[in-house]
Design a protein around this motif. Structure first.
Motif, short mmCIF file in Angstrom:
data_model
loop_
_atom_site.label_atom_id
_atom_site.label_comp_id
_atom_site.label_asym_id
_atom_site.label_seq_id
_atom_site.Cartn_x
_atom_site.Cartn_y
_atom_site.Cartn_z
N PRO A 10 5.23 -0.01 -14.17
CA PRO A 10 3.90 -0.56 -15.42
C PRO A 10 3.42 -0.91 -13.50
O PRO A 10 4.12 -1.54 -12.79
N PHE A 11 2.10 -0.50 -13.76
CA PHE A 11 1.46 -1.02 -12.61
C PHE A 11 0.17 -1.64 -12.83
O PHE A 11 -0.33 -1.35 -14.37
N GLU A 12 -0.84 -2.52 -12.25
CA GLU A 12 -1.62 -3.61 -12.99
C GLU A 12 -2.32 -2.51 -12.56
O GLU A 12 -3.19 -2.10 -11.32
N ILE A 13 -4.03 -3.04 -13.54
CA ILE A 13 -5.00 -2.26 -12.89
C ILE A 13 -6.41 -3.74 -12.64
O ILE A 13 -6.42 -4.39 -13.08
N LEU A 14 -6.74 -2.53 -10.90
CA LEU A 14 -7.20 -3.37 -10.71
C LEU A 14 -8.56 -3.30 -10.84
O LEU A 14 -9.76 -4.45 -10.60
N SER A 15 -9.17 -2.45 -10.75
CA SER A 15 -10.82 -2.33 -11.55
C SER A 15 -10.80 -0.60 -11.42
O SER A 15 -9.97 0.05 -11.93
N ARG A 16 -11.79 -0.86 -12.73
CA ARG A 16 -12.26 0.64 -13.19
C ARG A 16 -13.34 1.52 -11.80
O ARG A 16 -14.28 0.48 -11.17
N VAL A 17 -12.47 2.42 -12.08
CA VAL A 17 -13.94 2.86 -11.11
C VAL A 17 -14.60 4.46 -11.68
O VAL A 17 -13.97 5.34 -12.35
N GLY A 18 -15.74 3.85 -12.21
CA GLY A 18 -16.51 4.90 -12.96
C GLY A 18 -15.83 5.11 -14.69
O GLY A 18 -15.66 4.07 -14.62
N GLU A 19 -16.32 5.58 -15.18
CA GLU A 19 -15.89 6.09 -16.59
C GLU A 19 -14.55 6.48 -17.16
O GLU A 19 -14.71 6.02 -18.27
N VAL A 20 -13.97 7.08 -16.53
CA VAL A 20 -12.83 7.52 -16.79
C VAL A 20 -11.61 7.60 -15.35
O VAL A 20 -10.81 8.07 -15.82
N ALA A 21 -11.80 6.71 -15.00
CA ALA A 21 -10.63 6.47 -13.45
C ALA A 21 -10.82 4.63 -12.75
O ALA A 21 -11.77 4.07 -13.25
N TYR A 22 -9.52 4.56 -12.68
CA TYR A 22 -9.01 3.74 -12.40
C TYR A 22 -7.90 3.10 -11.26
O TYR A 22 -7.80 4.14 -11.15
N LYS A 23 -8.57 2.00 -10.98
CA LYS A 23 -8.33 1.77 -9.64
C LYS A 23 -6.66 0.66 -9.62
O LYS A 23 -6.76 -0.33 -9.87
N LEU A 24 -5.46 1.71 -9.55
CA LEU A 24 -4.37 0.47 -9.89
C LEU A 24 -3.75 -0.20 -8.84
O LEU A 24 -3.65 0.03 -7.19
N ALA A 25 -2.57 -1.23 -8.67
CA ALA A 25 -2.25 -1.89 -7.52
C ALA A 25 -0.42 -1.42 -7.64
O ALA A 25 0.02 -1.35 -7.97
N LEU A 26 -0.57 -0.16 -6.66
CA LEU A 26 1.02 0.94 -6.11
C LEU A 26 1.20 -0.04 -5.21
O LEU A 26 1.25 -0.99 -4.62
N PRO A 27 2.67 -0.26 -5.48
CA PRO A 27 3.56 -0.85 -4.72
C PRO A 27 3.85 0.14 -3.19
O PRO A 27 3.32 0.84 -2.99
N PRO A 28 4.44 -0.95 -1.46
CA PRO A 28 4.15 0.32 -0.69
C PRO A 28 5.37 1.01 -0.57
O PRO A 28 4.44 2.06 -0.12
N SER A 29 6.03 1.73 -1.35
CA SER A 29 6.72 2.52 -1.76
C SER A 29 5.86 4.33 -2.09
O SER A 29 6.04 5.18 -1.44
N LEU A 30 4.86 3.50 -2.31
CA LEU A 30 3.82 4.57 -3.32
C LEU A 30 2.07 4.75 -2.30
O LEU A 30 1.23 4.79 -3.09
N SER A 31 2.86 4.01 -1.16
CA SER A 31 1.65 4.37 0.08
C SER A 31 0.51 5.66 0.40
O SER A 31 -0.42 5.17 0.51
N VAL A 32 1.48 6.75 -0.02
CA VAL A 32 1.31 8.20 0.61
C VAL A 32 0.32 8.45 -0.90
O VAL A 32 -0.71 8.96 -0.46
N VAL A 33 0.00 7.86 -1.81
CA VAL A 33 -0.68 8.60 -3.38
C VAL A 33 -1.62 7.55 -2.73
O VAL A 33 -1.98 6.31 -3.13
N PRO A 34 -2.92 8.32 -3.24
CA PRO A 34 -3.97 7.34 -3.75
C PRO A 34 -3.90 6.81 -4.64
O PRO A 34 -4.14 6.83 -5.82
N PRO A 35 -4.47 5.20 -4.71
CA PRO A 35 -4.44 4.29 -5.52
C PRO A 35 -5.48 4.63 -6.93
O PRO A 35 -5.31 3.71 -8.44
N VAL A 36 -6.31 5.85 -6.78
CA VAL A 36 -7.03 5.96 -8.65
C VAL A 36 -6.85 6.57 -8.64
O VAL A 36 -6.39 8.37 -8.53
N PHE A 37 -6.61 7.08 -10.12
CA PHE A 37 -6.79 7.71 -10.90
C PHE A 37 -7.46 8.02 -11.82
O PHE A 37 -7.70 6.64 -12.75
N TYR A 38 -7.47 9.07 -12.80
CA TYR A 38 -7.72 9.87 -13.91
C TYR A 38 -7.10 8.39 -15.14
O TYR A 38 -6.22 8.75 -15.33
N VAL A 39 -7.84 8.73 -15.89
CA VAL A 39 -7.90 8.07 -17.35
C VAL A 39 -6.69 8.54 -18.41
O VAL A 39 -5.52 8.18 -18.64
#
Length: 169
Positions: A98-127
């Motif tokens: 599991p990953f922790e939600i850092l903040s809500r970005v807009g209505e349907v997207a969330y910014k996650l706290a990703l580990p360094p191994s996923l640094s190539v992936v942008p941290p904002v994901f659609y719901v």
């Protein structure tokens, strides 16, 4: 001049374009009445089909709302045909975290706290990429065994070849 006539040099002959208020008297009233009734019937049937399909879709839609600090699963897509984590096909992991939600970005997207191994992936994901996490230690999947790409896919690699077929036998 009407746009259709300007483009094609003649009047539009669809049932909707058959009648102008000035020409209504010159057309046969039965033909006009039949055409208008058919247009109304088509519109009614389209509206009925639309509302039926919408009611089916609405049953499956659920509003997912997460708060800051919640933990969520993140959906990943395996590349078909190759193995990773020792599981193949239906048993390969579809969610990581599991990953922790850092903040809500807009209505349907969330910014996650990703580990360094996923640094190539942008941290904002659609719901739709997220699933609610209910705390349980057996759920944690190691991220060290997976390398995710920018499109949230990973390539499965075989661990060992267990059997070979002999072509001569």
């Amino acid at each position: 001049m009407a746009p259709f006539k300007a483009l094609y040099g003649r009047r539009c002959r669809s049932p909707i374009g058959w009648f102008d208020s000035a020409e209504m008297d010159s057309l046969d009233t039965d033909l006009l009445r039949d055409a208008m009734e058919k247009v109304r019937m088509i519109q009614y049937r389209l509206l009925t089909a639309h509302s039926r399909q919408k009611s089916y879709a609405d049953l499956r839609v659920r509003a997912l709302v997460f708060m800051e600090g919640d933990h969520v699963w993140l959906r990943v897509s395996p590349v078909k045909g190759v193995m990773s984590s020792g599981k193949k096909g239906k048993l390969s992991p579809r969610l990581i975290g599991p990953f922790e939600i850092l903040s809500r970005v807009g209505e349907v997207a969330y910014k996650l706290a990703l580990p360094p191994s996923l640094s190539v992936v942008p941290p904002v994901f659609y719901v739709s990429m997220l699933r609610k996490y209910i705390s349980d230690e057996s759920h944690v999947i190691s991220l060290d065994s997976m390398e995710l790409g920018l499109d949230m896919t990973y390539e499965e690699e075989p661990i060992a070849i267990l059997d070979r077929q002999n072509p001569r036998a």
